[in-house]
Every structure is written in C-alpha cells, then in structure tokens.
Design an enzyme around this catalytic site. Structure first.
Site, PDB file in Angstrom:
ATOM      1  N   SER A   1     -58.504 -33.390  13.771  1.00  0.00           N
ATOM      2  CA  SER A   1     -57.279 -32.784  14.269  1.00  0.00           C
ATOM      3  C   SER A   1     -57.416 -32.166  15.641  1.00  0.00           C
ATOM      4  O   SER A   1     -56.494 -32.212  16.439  1.00  0.00           O
ATOM      5  CB  SER A   1     -56.777 -31.726  13.294  1.00  0.00           C
ATOM      6  OG  SER A   1     -56.432 -32.327  12.077  1.00  0.00           O
ATOM      7  N   THR A   2     -58.539 -31.549  15.955  1.00  0.00           N
ATOM      8  CA  THR A   2     -58.704 -30.915  17.264  1.00  0.00           C
ATOM      9  C   THR A   2     -60.084 -31.226  17.808  1.00  0.00           C
ATOM     10  O   THR A   2     -60.983 -31.629  17.089  1.00  0.00           O
ATOM     11  CB  THR A   2     -58.558 -29.378  17.181  1.00  0.00           C
ATOM     12  OG1 THR A   2     -59.643 -28.858  16.427  1.00  0.00           O
ATOM     13  CG2 THR A   2     -57.242 -28.966  16.560  1.00  0.00           C
TER      14      THR A   2
END
Length: 178
Positions: free
Chosen positions: A2-3
């Site tokens: 996600s990041t």
C-alpha cells in the site's frame, strides 16, 4: 503493497514459499489505474502461467477491477491464485468462488446504475437539471448577439461577459433541430 514505507518481506516470503519464479513489487497505490509494475507483471505472463498474489486486495481494490483482471488472464490462458484467501482458479472451488465474485460485481454495477437513474429522475421531478450551470442568461445572450451584430469581435464580447471565446461562440452559433 500500500505505501512505500511498508515492508514487503512477509508478502515476498509467502510468494517465494508458494513457488513464485518472479516477484513484482508495486509501489503505486492500488486505488489508481496507473500501476506500472502490475502492467509489467501482466505483460510478462504467458499461457499456462499462474499469477499469485499474497492477498486478493494486492491485485485490485474493487471487485469489478479484480474480475476484469482475472477474466483477462483467463482469456489468455493464465490462472490466478490468492494465497491468503485460498482462491485458486485451477481448482473447481476456487473457480466457483471467483464466479460468485463476478456475479456480485455485475449485480453491484447494475444496482449503482439503477440508483443513479432513480436519483436523476427524482432531481428532475424537483425541477433540478443536471450538468454545468449556464454561463450566460438569455438576456446576456441577446445582448451579446446585439453587440456582435454591431460589429464587435467575439473576443471583445467574451471579455466583457468574462467567459471564454469558445463558450460565447457556442451561445452565438444557431442550433439546428432535426
């Protein structure tokens, strides 16, 4: 993942333990359509290959997106497997689960369409019209036509009404019906 701050070791280890030959790590958000590593991964797959994901949400954020990707893969002769959820389109059970997801996605799309149409009809019944608000009133359009007939340029008139020349031109151009 996600990041960019997340550690992907757990995911990579699980994929390698499952027999992954090559692992692609995407740093772009899954919510966006522009995911270069996903595109590279999908382009890399050949008929007979299996695309494995650690978890299904790593492949796509919406059911419709997932269904689209997996259906495209199936059309190319590529199987899909999600390690965490145990979805495997090589097995009848995994194929069933995915088919159910596809049916739910189709129903979801149709319900959204129905709600959108019902909302538009309700708004129209209350006198609301969708779309962008008109830039000029009918009185302003009549005044702009008068100015043009007097020889003023479209650019000059547009400046007076503080609209783009193309906007004014749209109002000044006669429309034909039929």
């Amino acid at each position: 993942m996600s990041t960019t701050e997340q550690n992907v070791d757990l995911q990579v280890d699980a994929l390698e333990a499952a027999g992954a030959v090559r692992v692609f790590v995407e740093h772009a958000s899954g919510a966006t359509r522009d995911r270069p590593e996903l595109r590279r991964c999908l382009d890399h797959l050949d008929p007979g290959d299996t695309l494995a994901c650690w978890r299904i949400d790593r492949l796509g954020r919406s059911v419709a997106d997932l269904v689209s990707i997996v259906n495209d893969l199936a059309g190319r002769g590529v199987e899909f497997r999600s390690l965490t959820e145990g979805i495997d389109t090589l097995t009848p059970g995994g194929e069933l689960v995915f088919t159910i997801m596809a049916a739910i996605a189709q129903m979801e799309r149709r319900l959204i369409q129905e709600r959108t149409l019902a909302g538009l009809q309700a708004a129209r019944a209350r006198g609301r019209v969708g779309g962008r608000p008109r830039a000029l009133t009918e009185g302003q359009v009549a005044e702009a036509r008068r100015m043009r007939d007097e020889g003023r340029s479209v650019a000059e008139i547009a400046g007076l009404f503080r609209v783009a020349r193309s906007t004014l031109a749209g109002y000044l151009t006669p429309t034909t019906v039929g």
